[in-house]
Design a protein around this motif. Structure first.
Motif, PDB file in Angstrom:
ATOM      1  N   TYR A 137       0.804  -1.283   0.075  1.00  0.00           N
ATOM      2  CA  TYR A 137      -0.070   0.119   0.059  1.00  0.00           C
ATOM      3  C   TYR A 137       0.980   1.338   0.081  1.00  0.00           C
ATOM      4  O   TYR A 137       2.246   1.116   0.244  1.00  0.00           O
ATOM      5  CB  TYR A 137      -0.738   0.106   1.200  1.00  0.00           C
TER       6      TYR A 137
ATOM      7  N   GLU B  34      11.874   2.813  14.170  1.00  0.00           N
ATOM      8  CA  GLU B  34      10.981   3.931  13.634  1.00  0.00           C
ATOM      9  C   GLU B  34      10.044   3.509  14.303  1.00  0.00           C
ATOM     10  O   GLU B  34       9.786   2.488  15.249  1.00  0.00           O
ATOM     11  CB  GLU B  34      10.792   3.426  12.024  1.00  0.00           C
TER      12      GLU B  34
ATOM     13  N   THR C 130       8.541  11.118   3.360  1.00  0.00           N
ATOM     14  CA  THR C 130       8.358  12.347   4.109  1.00  0.00           C
ATOM     15  C   THR C 130       9.706  12.475   4.646  1.00  0.00           C
ATOM     16  O   THR C 130      10.425  13.618   4.486  1.00  0.00           O
ATOM     17  CB  THR C 130       7.405  12.396   5.098  1.00  0.00           C
TER      18      THR C 130
HETATM   19  N1  PDD Z   1       2.893   4.936   7.092  1.00  0.00           N
HETATM   20  N2  PDD Z   1       7.515   3.881   8.778  1.00  0.00           N
HETATM   21  C1  PDD Z   1       6.272   3.291   8.743  1.00  0.00           C
HETATM   22  C2  PDD Z   1       6.417   1.736   9.432  1.00  0.00           C
HETATM   23  C3  PDD Z   1       5.307   3.659   8.089  1.00  0.00           C
HETATM   24  O1  PDD Z   1       3.994   2.782   8.037  1.00  0.00           O
HETATM   25  C4  PDD Z   1       5.267   4.926   7.569  1.00  0.00           C
HETATM   26  C5  PDD Z   1       4.216   5.305   6.930  1.00  0.00           C
HETATM   27  C6  PDD Z   1       6.635   5.855   7.717  1.00  0.00           C
HETATM   28  C7  PDD Z   1       6.673   6.926   7.087  1.00  0.00           C
HETATM   29  O2  PDD Z   1       6.712   6.776   5.496  1.00  0.00           O
HETATM   30  P1  PDD Z   1       6.273   7.951   4.562  1.00  0.00           P
HETATM   31  O3  PDD Z   1       6.884   9.113   5.111  1.00  0.00           O
HETATM   32  O4  PDD Z   1       6.678   7.598   3.292  1.00  0.00           O
HETATM   33  O5  PDD Z   1       4.598   8.185   5.048  1.00  0.00           O
HETATM   34  C8  PDD Z   1       7.751   5.114   8.463  1.00  0.00           C
HETATM   35  C9  PDD Z   1       1.648   5.580   6.675  1.00  0.00           C
HETATM   36  C10 PDD Z   1       1.382   6.812   6.624  1.00  0.00           C
HETATM   37  C11 PDD Z   1       0.705   4.638   7.043  1.00  0.00           C
HETATM   38  O6  PDD Z   1       0.825   3.628   7.283  1.00  0.00           O
HETATM   39  O7  PDD Z   1      -0.504   5.301   7.241  1.00  0.00           O
END
Ligand code: PDD
Length: 288
Positions: free
Chosen positions: A33, A182, A211
């Motif tokens: 996703y 994280e 991000t």
């Molecule tokens: N989550 N680490 C994890 C485990 C994540 O699920 C996410 C993003 C991030 C940040 O990634 P990005 O900057 O590409 O959104 C880091 C999304 C927002 C979610 O699961 O809703």
């Protein structure tokens, strides 16, 4: 006005949007996703999110459900039909519908695609950022391929619920060596006492956040020093600032870790300036 979702070729009322019981995503979490932020009528960092979707698909030997340009059009149509000016768009691709079997389907099946969009009030997010979030830490218990953005999120679900149960808003996964990986759905950062940003290298131990990548550019623009290295829970608790990044939280300050206040327990100025400068630096694609 009803919400509309895209499900395998059809735009349907969100309330009626369903997948087959033998969708491999539903039965086996065999899918991937993406979540993109929509801000002021623009999709933020769309290219980065779709590039990462392509990588996740290829790591799992799955095909694109349709051509990338067609997917971009569907995203925009879902955003348009839901009148989303600020919010998010969610894309989910699973290996498709096939009689339940752990191995890949022997007969080729079309990957299944769901796209939804949601309106969100940017003032609510700004309020959260002004307040800052409390974080707890939990032992890392996920598989080693968390660089793939799969829908198999049970450890993340349990970690986030543990945070909620503790009155916090996010949980950071911690390796046996005491270093922070994280968050359940965010990347983790600290600011050292001499003003350097520190975040874990985006190797195979964390998701390579889109991000996160933009915040690295924002930091360079603001002339901030960045160290991509591991940091411990203790270093985070005694840091000048801590914050998280994700498509839905952008840059959100962390004000406590396991009940211990970070600095004075209030959001820090560096996180605030990264958040303020974010939109100017991020890649913005029009939604129409
Ligand atoms: N989550 N680490 C994890 C485990 C994540 O699920 C996410 C993003 C991030 C940040 O990634 P990005 O900057 O590409 O959104 C880091 C999304 C927002 C979610 O699961 O809703």
């Amino acid at each position: 006005m009803p919400r509309i979702a895209y499900v395998n070729g059809r735009y349907v009322r969100h309330a009626d949007a369903v997948v087959h019981v033998e969708d491999r995503g539903y039965q086996l979490a065999d899918g991937v996703y993406e979540v993109c932020e929509i801000a002021k009528g623009f999709i933020v960092d769309e290219k980065g999110h779709l590039d990462r979707l392509g990588r996740s698909l290829s790591e799992l030997r799955m095909a694109w459900p349709l051509e990338r340009q067609a997917l971009e059009l569907i995203m925009r149509e879902v955003i348009r039909r839901n009148h989303v000016h600020n919010g998010m768009v969610y894309l989910q691709v699973t290996r498709g519908v096939s009689p339940r079997d752990h191995a890949f389907p022997t007969k080729p099946v079309r990957p299944a695609l769901v796209v939804t969009a949601k309106r969100m009030d940017p003032r609510a997010a700004a309020k959260k950022a002004d307040k800052g979030m409390a974080v707890i830490t939990v032992p890392e218990n996920r598989w080693e391929r968390v660089d793939i953005k799969t829908i198999g999120l049970l450890p993340n679900v349990l970690a986030r619920q543990a945070a909620v149960d503790a009155g916090a808003q996010e949980a950071w996964f911690v390796d046996p060596d005491g270093t922070v990986k994280e968050g359940a759905s965010t990347n983790a950062w600290i600011v050292t006492n001499d003003g350097s940003l520190v975040t874990r290298p985006a190797d195979f131990g964390i998701l390579r956040g889109i991000t996160r990548a933009t915040v690295l550019k924002v930091a360079a623009e603001l002339g901030l020093k960045v160290e991509e290295r591991r940091f411990s829970v203790e270093e985070a608790q005694t840091a000048r600032e801590a914050f998280v990044t994700s498509a839905t939280s952008l840059v959100t300050p962390v004000v406590s870790i396991d009940g211990k206040a970070v600095a004075n327990g209030h959001p820090g100025s560096i996180a605030r300036s990264l958040r303020e400068a974010f939109f100017a630096i991020a890649e913005k694609s029009p939604t129409c």
